[in-house]
Design a protein around this motif. Sequence first.
Motif, PDB file in Angstrom:
ATOM      1  N   ILE A   5       0.897  -1.142  -0.101  1.00 36.94           N
ATOM      2  CA  ILE A   5      -0.056   0.121  -0.046  1.00 36.94           C
ATOM      3  C   ILE A   5       0.724   1.085  -0.071  1.00 36.94           C
ATOM      4  CG2 ILE A   5      -1.945  -1.201   0.943  1.00 36.94           C
ATOM      5  CD1 ILE A   5      -0.990   0.127   3.883  1.00 36.94           C
ATOM      6  N   GLY A   6       0.219   2.278  -0.319  1.00 41.83           N
ATOM      7  CA  GLY A   6       0.834   3.477  -0.515  1.00 41.83           C
ATOM      8  C   GLY A   6       0.594   4.576   0.551  1.00 41.83           C
ATOM      9  N   ASN A   7       0.551   5.838   0.714  1.00 44.64           N
ATOM     10  CA  ASN A   7       0.139   6.714   1.769  1.00 44.64           C
ATOM     11  C   ASN A   7      -1.393   6.838   2.080  1.00 44.64           C
ATOM     12  OD1 ASN A   7       2.753   7.384   2.324  1.00 44.64           O
ATOM     13  ND2 ASN A   7       2.767   9.171   1.235  1.00 44.64           N
ATOM     14  N   SER A   8      -2.117   6.516   0.976  1.00 45.80           N
ATOM     15  CA  SER A   8      -3.547   6.368   0.819  1.00 45.80           C
ATOM     16  C   SER A   8      -4.056   5.394   1.811  1.00 45.80           C
ATOM     17  CB  SER A   8      -4.017   6.322  -0.616  1.00 45.80           C
ATOM     18  OG  SER A   8      -3.798   5.045  -1.199  1.00 45.80           O
ATOM     19  N   GLY A   9      -3.145   4.353   1.857  1.00 44.72           N
ATOM     20  CA  GLY A   9      -3.828   3.122   2.598  1.00 44.72           C
ATOM     21  C   GLY A   9      -4.138   2.028   1.651  1.00 44.72           C
ATOM     22  N   TYR A  10      -4.037   2.145   0.406  1.00 41.68           N
ATOM     23  CA  TYR A  10      -4.291   1.162  -0.714  1.00 41.68           C
ATOM     24  C   TYR A  10      -3.239   1.299  -1.633  1.00 41.68           C
ATOM     25  CZ  TYR A  10      -9.117   1.736   1.323  1.00 41.68           C
ATOM     26  OH  TYR A  10     -10.134   1.763   1.917  1.00 41.68           O
ATOM     27  N   ILE A  11      -3.275   0.147  -2.660  1.00 39.18           N
ATOM     28  CA  ILE A  11      -2.173   0.213  -3.595  1.00 39.18           C
ATOM     29  C   ILE A  11      -2.455   1.208  -4.682  1.00 39.18           C
ATOM     30  CG2 ILE A  11      -1.178  -1.553  -5.371  1.00 39.18           C
ATOM     31  CD1 ILE A  11      -2.542  -3.701  -3.734  1.00 39.18           C
ATOM     32  N   GLU A  12      -1.283   1.647  -4.826  1.00 40.12           N
ATOM     33  CA  GLU A  12      -1.372   3.156  -5.671  1.00 40.12           C
ATOM     34  C   GLU A  12      -0.444   2.722  -7.043  1.00 40.12           C
ATOM     35  OE1 GLU A  12      -0.597   6.810  -4.046  1.00 40.12           O
ATOM     36  OE2 GLU A  12      -1.401   5.937  -2.015  1.00 40.12           O
ATOM     37  N   TYR A  13      -0.739   3.417  -8.279  1.00 42.33           N
ATOM     38  CA  TYR A  13      -0.070   2.965  -9.371  1.00 42.33           C
ATOM     39  C   TYR A  13      -0.183   4.160 -10.447  1.00 42.33           C
ATOM     40  CZ  TYR A  13      -4.062   1.233 -11.800  1.00 42.33           C
ATOM     41  OH  TYR A  13      -5.749   1.099 -12.227  1.00 42.33           O
ATOM     42  N   TYR A  14       0.823   4.230 -11.302  1.00 44.69           N
ATOM     43  CA  TYR A  14       0.444   4.875 -12.471  1.00 44.69           C
ATOM     44  C   TYR A  14       1.346   4.355 -13.656  1.00 44.69           C
ATOM     45  CZ  TYR A  14       5.024   7.134 -11.593  1.00 44.69           C
ATOM     46  OH  TYR A  14       6.452   7.334 -11.096  1.00 44.69           O
ATOM     47  N   PHE A  15       1.244   4.656 -14.920  1.00 39.46           N
ATOM     48  CA  PHE A  15       1.750   4.071 -16.117  1.00 39.46           C
ATOM     49  C   PHE A  15       2.929   5.134 -16.670  1.00 39.46           C
ATOM     50  CE2 PHE A  15      -2.928   3.092 -16.581  1.00 39.46           C
ATOM     51  CZ  PHE A  15      -2.587   1.813 -15.896  1.00 39.46           C
ATOM     52  N   TRP A  16       4.095   4.469 -16.593  1.00 41.25           N
ATOM     53  CA  TRP A  16       5.166   5.249 -17.154  1.00 41.25           C
ATOM     54  C   TRP A  16       5.851   4.983 -18.471  1.00 41.25           C
ATOM     55  CZ3 TRP A  16       8.401   8.888 -15.460  1.00 41.25           C
ATOM     56  CH2 TRP A  16       9.652   9.138 -15.829  1.00 41.25           C
ATOM     57  N   GLN A  43       8.301  10.041 -18.935  1.00 37.89           N
ATOM     58  CA  GLN A  43       7.159  10.881 -18.000  1.00 37.89           C
ATOM     59  C   GLN A  43       5.823   9.694 -17.646  1.00 37.89           C
ATOM     60  OE1 GLN A  43       6.533  14.313 -20.571  1.00 37.89           O
ATOM     61  NE2 GLN A  43       4.856  13.202 -21.642  1.00 37.89           N
ATOM     62  N   PRO A  44       5.036   9.952 -16.859  1.00 37.62           N
ATOM     63  CA  PRO A  44       3.824   9.172 -16.785  1.00 37.62           C
ATOM     64  C   PRO A  44       2.988   9.403 -17.884  1.00 37.62           C
ATOM     65  CG  PRO A  44       4.277  10.384 -14.776  1.00 37.62           C
ATOM     66  CD  PRO A  44       5.237  11.009 -15.765  1.00 37.62           C
ATOM     67  N   LEU A  45       2.407   8.512 -18.369  1.00 37.75           N
ATOM     68  CA  LEU A  45       1.209   8.585 -19.295  1.00 37.75           C
ATOM     69  C   LEU A  45       0.197   9.727 -18.550  1.00 37.75           C
ATOM     70  CD1 LEU A  45       0.385   5.121 -20.720  1.00 37.75           C
ATOM     71  CD2 LEU A  45       1.704   6.979 -21.653  1.00 37.75           C
ATOM     72  N   PRO A  46      -0.592  10.648 -19.352  1.00 37.24           N
ATOM     73  CA  PRO A  46      -1.377  11.515 -18.785  1.00 37.24           C
ATOM     74  C   PRO A  46      -2.549  10.772 -17.899  1.00 37.24           C
ATOM     75  CG  PRO A  46      -0.861  12.173 -21.156  1.00 37.24           C
ATOM     76  CD  PRO A  46      -0.180  10.600 -20.687  1.00 37.24           C
ATOM     77  N   TYR A  47      -2.912  11.551 -16.937  1.00 39.89           N
ATOM     78  CA  TYR A  47      -3.794  10.826 -16.032  1.00 39.89           C
ATOM     79  C   TYR A  47      -5.279  10.973 -16.830  1.00 39.89           C
ATOM     80  CZ  TYR A  47      -7.299  10.498 -12.292  1.00 39.89           C
ATOM     81  OH  TYR A  47      -8.479   9.916 -11.584  1.00 39.89           O
TER      82      TYR A  47
END
Length: 362
Positions: A58-69, A75-79
């Motif tokens: 988990i991340g700071n939210s308390g849940y698993i966090e991710y993005y696409f690189w 750079q990350p793919l646009p949100y």
Amino acid sequence: MMHYMYEGADVVFDIPQKGKHIYLVGSFTNWQKKEGYKFLEIDNKLSLKISRQAVNKIGNSGYIEYYFWDDEKKQPLPYNNNHPAGYCFNNQFNGSYNYLLLPENITTDDLKTIINDCEQSFRIKTMACEFKSDWVLANFREVNGGYLAKQTLFRSYHPVIPSRVGHPKLREIEAQRQQVAMRLLETNNIRTVINLSETSQELDEYLQVAEPSYYKTLWLGKSVISVPVAYETVYFMSDRDESFNPDELGFQTGIQAVIQQIADHQPPYHVHCRLGSDRTGVVIAFLQLFMGADKAKVADSYLKTNQMAIGEYRSIRLLEHALEQALGHECFDDGHSITRDYLLSLGLASNVIELAYKNLAG
């Protein structure tokens, strides 16, 4: 639009676009690109099947966090702004969002909590006058609960070494936080400081050339003790004695050192890391349980950090994870007995444990 679906022991991620160098990056990769998390291009879409275990952090939210690189563009793919509310959380580094990989049984109330916490996490205050007290500004507070004596245990932001000078909105208020933390150390007659962020060598090198201060006076009197542990260590390696960084301590050795120093030195005690949130939060919670505090008191002390308004948020789920990994799921039911047995199992002498308890109980 959801990016993932659960298939037995696996999670399958799909992105409806092409790309040769796209990676899944998240809390489970320590926010680093790793080859085992690279997408394959199949039928005009990107696909990745990976085990649930491989992403279970988990991340700071308390849940698993991710993005696409996107490794070609670096750079990350646009949100995707059409992503469902509650399935994303503040990305503190770029002011956008991380996606959340949520449990299959997530409830409507859980989603509402995530949405509220995410909104709070973006708040930043840049002037001291925006805070209701100096104590909130410096994340400085007295710790209570159970048999902890009054005016015995305190926690705060780092009083000496800057943490947020690189943040364009926080670098000016940084110095004010530290000045206030330093003043409150002296006002509360702190006699022993436990520093969880710097090694003894790092602390010595910094303080030898630092301006005179109450903190430096304590250090010269050998009353500032270095017990360096990492964010990763206290949250995700608390079930063993392994350090995340080679020059730091493992969780078990770190906790032993904290109890030993409390036994060897006189109160009032002060515990800090950089923000006074993570390493400080876990160690303080352990001490509260050791002194018989209930879960409500532990949570209250931990979550007050979110009032700092620094564009970051910490979920109580992080703290629960750390303590339950170390002490077991019953740790909030009988904290004193469980922490005492834990300390004995680590090889700490019973007379040291009792003296630490006595010093904290007053």
